[in-house]
Motif scaffolding. Sequence first.
Motif, PDB file in Angstrom:
ATOM      1  N   ASP A  78       1.343  -7.654  -2.747  1.00  0.00           N
ATOM      2  CA  ASP A  78       1.119  -7.036  -4.066  1.00  0.00           C
ATOM      3  C   ASP A  78       0.676  -5.582  -3.921  1.00  0.00           C
ATOM      4  O   ASP A  78       1.170  -4.692  -4.622  1.00  0.00           O
ATOM      5  CB  ASP A  78       0.074  -7.831  -4.863  1.00  0.00           C
ATOM      6  N   ALA A  79      -0.244  -5.350  -2.985  1.00  0.00           N
ATOM      7  CA  ALA A  79      -0.743  -3.985  -2.807  1.00  0.00           C
ATOM      8  C   ALA A  79       0.346  -3.080  -2.234  1.00  0.00           C
ATOM      9  O   ALA A  79       0.480  -1.915  -2.632  1.00  0.00           O
ATOM     10  CB  ALA A  79      -1.967  -3.998  -1.879  1.00  0.00           C
ATOM     11  N   ALA A  80       1.150  -3.626  -1.317  1.00  0.00           N
ATOM     12  CA  ALA A  80       2.215  -2.830  -0.714  1.00  0.00           C
ATOM     13  C   ALA A  80       3.222  -2.394  -1.790  1.00  0.00           C
ATOM     14  O   ALA A  80       3.705  -1.264  -1.778  1.00  0.00           O
ATOM     15  CB  ALA A  80       2.915  -3.625   0.388  1.00  0.00           C
ATOM     16  N   ARG A  81       3.521  -3.304  -2.717  1.00  0.00           N
ATOM     17  CA  ARG A  81       4.456  -2.948  -3.803  1.00  0.00           C
ATOM     18  C   ARG A  81       3.869  -1.842  -4.655  1.00  0.00           C
ATOM     19  O   ARG A  81       4.559  -0.894  -5.048  1.00  0.00           O
ATOM     20  CB  ARG A  81       4.726  -4.169  -4.686  1.00  0.00           C
ATOM     21  N   SER A  82       2.581  -1.962  -4.925  1.00  0.00           N
ATOM     22  CA  SER A  82       1.922  -0.953  -5.736  1.00  0.00           C
ATOM     23  C   SER A  82       1.986   0.415  -5.054  1.00  0.00           C
ATOM     24  O   SER A  82       2.126   1.449  -5.698  1.00  0.00           O
ATOM     25  CB  SER A  82       0.476  -1.395  -5.989  1.00  0.00           C
ATOM     26  N   LEU A  83       1.911   0.387  -3.699  1.00  0.00           N
ATOM     27  CA  LEU A  83       1.902   1.647  -2.938  1.00  0.00           C
ATOM     28  C   LEU A  83       3.284   2.263  -2.784  1.00  0.00           C
ATOM     29  O   LEU A  83       3.422   3.469  -2.661  1.00  0.00           O
ATOM     30  CB  LEU A  83       1.290   1.410  -1.550  1.00  0.00           C
ATOM     31  N   VAL A  84       4.316   1.425  -2.729  1.00  0.00           N
ATOM     32  CA  VAL A  84       5.655   1.966  -2.476  1.00  0.00           C
ATOM     33  C   VAL A  84       6.416   2.202  -3.779  1.00  0.00           C
ATOM     34  O   VAL A  84       6.773   3.323  -4.108  1.00  0.00           O
ATOM     35  CB  VAL A  84       6.467   1.042  -1.543  1.00  0.00           C
ATOM     36  N   THR A  85       6.657   1.103  -4.523  1.00  0.00           N
ATOM     37  CA  THR A  85       7.480   1.246  -5.720  1.00  0.00           C
ATOM     38  C   THR A  85       6.655   1.540  -6.960  1.00  0.00           C
ATOM     39  O   THR A  85       7.207   1.900  -7.993  1.00  0.00           O
ATOM     40  CB  THR A  85       8.326  -0.025  -5.931  1.00  0.00           C
ATOM     41  N   GLY A  86       5.336   1.342  -6.841  1.00  0.00           N
ATOM     42  CA  GLY A  86       4.451   1.670  -7.953  1.00  0.00           C
ATOM     43  C   GLY A  86       4.439   0.589  -9.023  1.00  0.00           C
ATOM     44  O   GLY A  86       5.162  -0.402  -8.889  1.00  0.00           O
TER      45      GLY A  86
END
Lengths: 258, 339
Positions: free
Chosen positions: A214-222
């Motif tokens: 979840d955090a990785a998605r927030s960091l990459v695709t926003g």
Amino acid sequence: MTGSFAQVRLLLARNLREGLRNPVLAYALPIVIPLTMMVLVAKTLSVVTRLPGFPTTNYAEWMTPAIIMLTAMTGVGYAATSLVIDIQSGFLDRLRLLNAKPSSLLLSRLLFDVVRVLPAGATLLVVGVLLGTHVNEGVVGIVGLFALLILWAAAYGGLYFVVALTTRNAQAPLALAPLFLPLQFLSTQFVPRSLLPNWVQTASVWNPFTYMVDAARSLVTGPLELEPLAKAIAVGVGVLIVTQLAARRSFARAVDAV
Amino acid sequence: MTDGAAIEVRDLAKRYEPAGVEALRGVSFEVGQGEIFGFLGRNGAGKSTTVRILTTLLRPSGGSAHVLGTDVTAEPAKVRHVLGVALQDAALDELMTGREHLVLASRLSGASAKAAGRKAADLLEVFGLTGAGDRIAARYSGGMRRRLDVAMALVRDPQVLFLDEPTTGLDPQSRRALWELIRRQQEQGTTVFLTTQYLAEADELAERVAIVHAGTVAAMGTPTALKERYGATTVRLRVAGADAVDRVKGATGVDPVTTAGDGRLVLNVTGGDAAVPALLGRLATLGPAIERIEVRSATLEDVFVALTGSEIEAGAGSADNTSLTGVRRGIGVPSGSNR
């Protein structure tokens, strides 16, 4: 006698140099599973994006941040095996006789595992972008992503040390490798939480990998949001502390004079 | 403790749990500073256990051990500082070169990168490994591995050097080269604790030896003293003629102890090697009847057999040992000589 910092530096240099002499196993292998997953899954299952409620139309874009976090789980383990080989060969006794601290020995190995994951993460990011992933959060997001990757690799890698040092069997960590399978399926890696069956939704709450994804998605695709990041850091640090405490204990038992 | 002892061991005991194997049952000895001390025994006698305790890698179940006055269990880090250790199996990292091994050891001991590089080059030179210095250990032969292992032990100019079976598996030439290096270390004031199952090696190198058997010290002393006490010099000869036994007895006054029926006789010499010339003089009266004669001094092997009831090599499955079979002096008697 040298200080802890100097010891870790010397021992890490040794590990990295050794990795260069065994480059396929040390640096290339961590890329294989995530890359296969990325290319095959993104291409064969792309129809799932047509499900109602799916947030993107490009499945590769959905998968990229999750697969990058997956490299942490497929990439660690080499260092734990090397540590057991050092114990078995007597080389560790030699290092102990040179007054190398157990904490320096353990940390230098853990850091090697972390370094080993970085080329894999970078490769997957490039492949993801080539498959159409938009890096909406830019450099800040990428830096954050790699920081999270390092945290998760260190946290998850600790498990391998516990297994390796408890069994003192260099092959034992191999048995731990398939653990990434249930962890990814019981998380939000493949589809959003709302599309998971009820029991999997429940399981995913207890699965630390969910928070990394979840955090990785927030960091990459926003969009870049505080909540998933804070949760991921808390979970990552928590797992790191637990696995490192356990690893230190098993290491002390394995090397201390009995 | 005794003044000037490099190693002092009192009633050392080690019981391996959970199997309950008693590896050491009360071992005591002292090693003086600058001495080469040989620790002899069969596989499983307790040699390596003793070394591991003295080098702080293993905790004893009982008794005490001091190295240069420091308790090995109470202050292991302090003890490690004065030690150089080569354990039984050459402990190398297969993917590191010889030079990298020495540099890493030197730098972990606190040397600067420059000093460590110099030290590594020096040691490679001394151990004849300069040409192989930049090859990884996986490509080293058994002898080269051993030499590198001992070189690692010397990285910090140790005051006390522990060598656990350093020459096992080496060819005679490498073995002699290593003996030379060990002697050179001693000349520089290093105390050397050497375990071996090659008795001639101990005889050659050690000023004093302890013979360990089943976890206890069966005997201790200089090789010469042990041989005088537990062994005997013998004269073996073959004498022509049916009445050889009587003639030898008549000439020497000694009863030949063994007769093989083909004229082969063995005489035990009382009074050690010093009594040999007189005995040979008396045998000379037999003249050309003596077909073959050999004087054999007592060896540590004889001492070992006398103390433990079997040969050290029994079941050891070790390398060829023929070059080490004790001190033999064959004295040829020309067949044409007479008096």
